[in-house]
Design an enzyme around this catalytic site. Sequence first.
Site, short mmCIF file in Angstrom:
data_model
loop_
_atom_site.label_atom_id
_atom_site.label_comp_id
_atom_site.label_asym_id
_atom_site.label_seq_id
_atom_site.Cartn_x
_atom_site.Cartn_y
_atom_site.Cartn_z
N PHE A 174 0.82 -1.22 0.00
CA PHE A 174 0.00 0.00 0.00
C PHE A 174 0.86 1.27 0.00
CE2 PHE A 174 -2.30 -3.31 2.44
CZ PHE A 174 -3.23 -3.63 1.46
N ARG A 175 2.07 1.19 -0.52
CA ARG A 175 3.00 2.33 -0.61
C ARG A 175 3.41 2.85 0.76
NH1 ARG A 175 5.03 2.07 -5.40
NH2 ARG A 175 5.55 4.28 -5.40
N LEU A 176 3.23 2.03 1.80
CA LEU A 176 3.62 2.42 3.14
C LEU A 176 5.04 1.90 3.40
CD1 LEU A 176 0.26 1.69 5.00
CD2 LEU A 176 1.13 3.88 4.13
#
Length: 196
Positions: A174-176
């Site tokens: 999640f692009r975290l």
Amino acid sequence: MSPTPPADPYAIFAEWMAEATASEVNDPNAMCLATCTPDGRPSARMVLLKGVDPRGFVFYTNLESRKGSELAINPQAALCFHWKSLARSIRVEGQVEKVTEAEADAYYASRSRGSRIGAWASRQSRPLEGRFALEKAVAEYTMKFGISEIPRPAHWSGFRVLPARIEFWRDMPFRLHERRVFTATADGWGTEALFP
């Protein structure tokens, strides 16, 4: 990186480089080198890491090349390693110094004969009127040196990036992404996590 990463960024770098060396098909030691022109415009290109130790990260080049000229005026640089198959990257920023003559001689002597001839023949970063001019220079230096030793040209040496900051980036869902930065201090290294 583990939940409690080592306090020494070079230990993490060695671990990640070993994994990249085992998995990357071509040039796991490739890194983007960014310098600045005299008027402050950034300039970036790919080079190969040829040595790393607690003093810094080493690469070699023609000192009269664009990067060599820019570093002579502004001895600051940034490096970026990116291993897509591992979903990781490392950024390094710091001051730059020339390697010693002994270090440059030792690395130059380890290069293939053709690469040593190339260091004499290439007027790196300067205009080339045609491929034939380069091939002619290679032939001329090949004849000049014959079977004798090929000395290191005075215009060819190496630079060491002395890191003030090293950041490790790892892709996460999640692009975290996971980011950890190490900053050089008088007592060693300070470290903190960054928002992605």
